[in-house]
Design a protein around this motif. Structure first.
Motif, PDB file in Angstrom:
ATOM      1  N   HIS A   1       5.585   0.249   3.772  1.00  0.00           N
ATOM      2  CA  HIS A   1       4.640  -0.019   2.668  1.00  0.00           C
ATOM      3  C   HIS A   1       5.103   1.371   1.598  1.00  0.00           C
ATOM      4  CE1 HIS A   1       1.531  -2.808   3.609  1.00  0.00           C
ATOM      5  NE2 HIS A   1       1.989  -2.794   4.907  1.00  0.00           N
ATOM      6  N   GLN A   2       5.453   0.687   0.420  1.00  0.00           N
ATOM      7  CA  GLN A   2       5.688   1.802  -0.635  1.00  0.00           C
ATOM      8  C   GLN A   2       4.280   2.106  -1.613  1.00  0.00           C
ATOM      9  OE1 GLN A   2       9.303   1.156  -3.156  1.00  0.00           O
ATOM     10  NE2 GLN A   2       9.583  -0.676  -1.818  1.00  0.00           N
ATOM     11  N   PHE A   3       3.604   1.332  -1.615  1.00  0.00           N
ATOM     12  CA  PHE A   3       1.914   1.116  -2.252  1.00  0.00           C
ATOM     13  C   PHE A   3       0.911   1.135  -1.148  1.00  0.00           C
ATOM     14  CE2 PHE A   3       5.333  -0.524  -5.101  1.00  0.00           C
ATOM     15  CZ  PHE A   3       5.621   0.662  -5.890  1.00  0.00           C
ATOM     16  N   PRO A   4       0.785   1.962  -0.294  1.00  0.00           N
ATOM     17  CA  PRO A   4      -0.484   1.585   0.844  1.00  0.00           C
ATOM     18  C   PRO A   4      -1.782   1.576   0.326  1.00  0.00           C
ATOM     19  CG  PRO A   4       0.454   4.075   1.295  1.00  0.00           C
ATOM     20  CD  PRO A   4       1.179   3.221  -0.217  1.00  0.00           C
ATOM     21  N   SER A   5      -2.072   2.086  -0.934  1.00  0.00           N
ATOM     22  CA  SER A   5      -3.413   2.245  -1.326  1.00  0.00           C
ATOM     23  C   SER A   5      -4.147   1.035  -1.465  1.00  0.00           C
ATOM     24  CB  SER A   5      -3.685   2.980  -2.868  1.00  0.00           C
ATOM     25  OG  SER A   5      -3.142   4.178  -2.673  1.00  0.00           O
ATOM     26  N   PRO A   6      -3.471  -0.228  -2.076  1.00  0.00           N
ATOM     27  CA  PRO A   6      -4.480  -1.505  -1.926  1.00  0.00           C
ATOM     28  C   PRO A   6      -5.205  -1.737  -0.634  1.00  0.00           C
ATOM     29  CG  PRO A   6      -2.611  -1.743  -3.469  1.00  0.00           C
ATOM     30  CD  PRO A   6      -2.290  -0.389  -2.714  1.00  0.00           C
ATOM     31  N   ARG A   7      -3.979  -1.632   0.448  1.00  0.00           N
ATOM     32  CA  ARG A   7      -4.273  -2.091   1.797  1.00  0.00           C
ATOM     33  C   ARG A   7      -5.310  -1.197   2.342  1.00  0.00           C
ATOM     34  NH1 ARG A   7      -0.366  -2.343   6.974  1.00  0.00           N
ATOM     35  NH2 ARG A   7      -1.971  -3.018   8.504  1.00  0.00           N
ATOM     36  N   ILE A   8      -5.246   0.313   1.927  1.00  0.00           N
ATOM     37  CA  ILE A   8      -6.272   1.088   2.461  1.00  0.00           C
ATOM     38  C   ILE A   8      -7.592   0.724   1.704  1.00  0.00           C
ATOM     39  CG2 ILE A   8      -7.166   3.471   2.238  1.00  0.00           C
ATOM     40  CD1 ILE A   8      -4.192   4.361   2.824  1.00  0.00           C
ATOM     41  N   GLN A   9      -7.679   0.409   0.493  1.00  0.00           N
ATOM     42  CA  GLN A   9      -8.911   0.102  -0.230  1.00  0.00           C
ATOM     43  C   GLN A   9      -9.688  -1.150   0.365  1.00  0.00           C
ATOM     44  OE1 GLN A   9     -10.327   2.812  -1.684  1.00  0.00           O
ATOM     45  NE2 GLN A   9     -10.720   1.649  -3.471  1.00  0.00           N
ATOM     46  N   MET A  10      -8.735  -1.880   0.636  1.00  0.00           N
ATOM     47  CA  MET A  10      -9.312  -3.349   1.164  1.00  0.00           C
ATOM     48  C   MET A  10     -10.037  -3.035   2.414  1.00  0.00           C
ATOM     49  SD  MET A  10      -7.532  -6.670   3.063  1.00  0.00           S
ATOM     50  CE  MET A  10      -6.707  -5.770   4.167  1.00  0.00           C
ATOM     51  N   ILE A  11      -9.422  -2.465   3.635  1.00  0.00           N
ATOM     52  CA  ILE A  11     -10.078  -1.906   4.715  1.00  0.00           C
ATOM     53  C   ILE A  11     -11.445  -1.314   4.447  1.00  0.00           C
ATOM     54  CG2 ILE A  11      -9.598  -0.822   7.000  1.00  0.00           C
ATOM     55  CD1 ILE A  11      -6.692  -1.412   6.706  1.00  0.00           C
ATOM     56  N   ASP A  12     -11.350  -0.230   3.462  1.00  0.00           N
ATOM     57  CA  ASP A  12     -12.497   0.328   3.252  1.00  0.00           C
ATOM     58  C   ASP A  12     -13.476  -0.411   2.800  1.00  0.00           C
ATOM     59  OD1 ASP A  12     -11.731   2.909   3.736  1.00  0.00           O
ATOM     60  OD2 ASP A  12     -10.776   3.630   1.786  1.00  0.00           O
ATOM     61  N   GLY A  13     -13.117  -1.527   2.092  1.00  0.00           N
ATOM     62  CA  GLY A  13     -14.190  -2.329   1.604  1.00  0.00           C
ATOM     63  C   GLY A  13     -14.868  -3.133   2.566  1.00  0.00           C
ATOM     64  N   PHE A  14     -14.036  -3.571   3.646  1.00  0.00           N
ATOM     65  CA  PHE A  14     -14.745  -4.173   4.898  1.00  0.00           C
ATOM     66  C   PHE A  14     -15.694  -3.340   5.564  1.00  0.00           C
ATOM     67  CE2 PHE A  14     -11.418  -7.538   4.483  1.00  0.00           C
ATOM     68  CZ  PHE A  14     -12.060  -8.699   4.562  1.00  0.00           C
ATOM     69  N   ASN A  15     -15.054  -1.891   5.807  1.00  0.00           N
ATOM     70  CA  ASN A  15     -15.973  -1.246   6.560  1.00  0.00           C
ATOM     71  C   ASN A  15     -17.308  -0.441   5.853  1.00  0.00           C
ATOM     72  OD1 ASN A  15     -13.949  -1.129   8.303  1.00  0.00           O
ATOM     73  ND2 ASN A  15     -12.836   0.691   7.997  1.00  0.00           N
ATOM     74  N   GLU A  16     -17.266  -0.587   4.520  1.00  0.00           N
ATOM     75  CA  GLU A  16     -18.198   0.090   3.650  1.00  0.00           C
ATOM     76  C   GLU A  16     -18.914  -0.972   3.172  1.00  0.00           C
ATOM     77  OE1 GLU A  16     -16.238   2.138   0.661  1.00  0.00           O
ATOM     78  OE2 GLU A  16     -15.209   3.684   1.944  1.00  0.00           O
ATOM     79  N   GLY A  17     -18.668  -2.183   3.561  1.00  0.00           N
ATOM     80  CA  GLY A  17     -19.449  -3.369   3.212  1.00  0.00           C
ATOM     81  C   GLY A  17     -19.407  -3.986   1.883  1.00  0.00           C
ATOM     82  N   TRP A  18     -18.543  -3.628   0.780  1.00  0.00           N
ATOM     83  CA  TRP A  18     -18.306  -3.940  -0.396  1.00  0.00           C
ATOM     84  C   TRP A  18     -17.609  -5.189  -0.659  1.00  0.00           C
ATOM     85  CZ3 TRP A  18     -13.686  -3.203  -2.643  1.00  0.00           C
ATOM     86  CH2 TRP A  18     -12.906  -2.191  -2.146  1.00  0.00           C
ATOM     87  N   ILE A  19     -16.657  -5.547   0.487  1.00  0.00           N
ATOM     88  CA  ILE A  19     -16.076  -6.622   0.448  1.00  0.00           C
ATOM     89  C   ILE A  19     -16.949  -7.508   1.417  1.00  0.00           C
ATOM     90  CG2 ILE A  19     -13.983  -8.119   1.431  1.00  0.00           C
ATOM     91  CD1 ILE A  19     -12.177  -5.631   0.402  1.00  0.00           C
ATOM     92  N   CYS A  20     -17.513  -8.551   0.733  1.00  0.00           N
ATOM     93  CA  CYS A  20     -18.727  -9.341   1.571  1.00  0.00           C
ATOM     94  C   CYS A  20     -18.697 -10.534   0.683  1.00  0.00           C
ATOM     95  CB  CYS A  20     -19.859  -8.442   1.560  1.00  0.00           C
ATOM     96  SG  CYS A  20     -20.459  -8.110  -0.088  1.00  0.00           S
ATOM     97  N   PHE A  21     -19.685 -11.704   1.427  1.00  0.00           N
ATOM     98  CA  PHE A  21     -19.688 -12.827   0.713  1.00  0.00           C
ATOM     99  C   PHE A  21     -20.685 -12.570  -0.425  1.00  0.00           C
ATOM    100  CE2 PHE A  21     -18.585 -14.626   5.024  1.00  0.00           C
ATOM    101  CZ  PHE A  21     -17.544 -15.252   4.433  1.00  0.00           C
ATOM    102  N   GLU A  22     -20.504 -13.652  -1.491  1.00  0.00           N
ATOM    103  CA  GLU A  22     -21.612 -13.234  -2.555  1.00  0.00           C
ATOM    104  C   GLU A  22     -22.772 -14.061  -2.614  1.00  0.00           C
ATOM    105  OE1 GLU A  22     -20.646 -13.282  -7.562  1.00  0.00           O
ATOM    106  OE2 GLU A  22     -19.203 -14.516  -6.211  1.00  0.00           O
TER     107      GLU A  22
END
Length: 288
Positions: free
Chosen positions: A242-263
């Motif tokens: 990965h040259q730009f790992p931040s988006p993937r890291i942010q996605m996983i953070d979103g699942f772990n922190e709960g802000w990637i969720c169903f609406e």
């Protein structure tokens, strides 16, 4: 005529086969003519088009009763998501030109999130398609169970699965690609007006510990989940190319922190039939 993009993938393949099994006309959009023969043999018309070629896509979408959009994912997107934006622009141009009766777009859980992350590609897609004056359904599935393919070797050989989803006992919405494809095929056969969001998850939510336990049951020996330390993620992803790992890291953070969720509300959500164990058995069989 139903037009399906991404027919060579798991979801697109299920959509296509489901419609063909009902004797409905299907035109599959693929990138390479080399793969056309097997789909024609199944009774599928084939169109050759790159997903960023608006002209070829417009030709493929002509006279479509419904179009299924499965936008390819860029797993290492540069800032601004230039690849996704190019594809989105081409798709919007093609749909406006061809004027299909309706569109079903494969989106994702968390497409409504404001934080930039790997899934923002789908947020951008939804925003663009919302500007079209035709019926559009955004299918938002949870985490794909088939992502466990990355754990097969480690579970089988070492009795361990490495998890970025944390804590290990936190269950998240997961779903099998077969259920996603079946629901997409069903949506294509429905009629509605305006825009709609359809959220989908499996029969029960799944934690990393649940995945390890399911592997244990299937393999007949202990398998445990181990958390990958958050501070090590960037180094690991860069080592993977990965040259730009931040988006993937942010996605996983979103699942772990709960802000990637169903609406939407839970009582409005579609529920798939496929259990995790069925998917893991299939992945283990494919890995042997």
């Amino acid at each position: 005529m139903f037009v399906i993009t991404g027919i060579t993938g798991k979801v697109g393949g299920v959509v296509t086969r489901t419609l063909l099994s009902k004797n409905l006309p299907v035109r599959g959009v693929i990138r390479s003519a080399a793969k056309a023969g097997e789909w024609r043999a199944l009774g599928c018309e084939v169109a050759i088009a790159e997903m960023d070629d608006a002209g070829a896509l417009a030709e493929a979408f002509k006279e479509a009763k419904g179009v299924f959009i499965l936008p390819p994912s860029d797993f290492d997107p540069a800032p601004g998501f230039p690849v996704a934006c190019r594809i989105i622009d081409a798709l919007v141009q093609a749909i406006r030109s061809a004027e299909p009766e309706k569109v079903v777009c494969l989106s994702t859980i968390g497409a409504q999130a404001l934080q930039i992350n790997l899934l923002t590609q789908r947020t951008l897609m939804e925003k663009a398609l919302n500007g079209l004056e035709l019926p559009v359904a955004f299918l938002r599935p949870g985490w794909f169970m088939e992502n466990c393919a990355l754990d097969v070797v480690s579970a089988s050989e070492k009795g361990v699965i490495q998890s970025f989803l944390q804590p290990l006992d936190k269950a998240v919405p997961m779903v099998a690609t077969a259920d996603v494809g079946k629901l997409a095929a069903s949506l294509l056969q429905q009629n509605w007006t305006g825009k709609r969001v359809v959220e989908l998850e499996g029969p029960c939510r799944v934690s990393p510990n649940d995945i390890a336990s399911a592997f244990s049951q299937i393999l007949g020996r202990p398998v445990v989940a181990e958390a990958v330390a958050r501070h090590a993620w960037e180094t690991l992803f860069r080592e993977q190319g990965h040259q730009f790992p931040s988006p993937r890291i942010q996605m996983i953070d979103g699942f772990n922190e709960g802000w990637i969720c169903f609406e939407g509300s839970e009582d409005e959500r579609a529920i798939g039939d496929t259990q995790l164990e069925e998917v893991l058995r299939s992945l283990l069989k494919a890995g042997n």
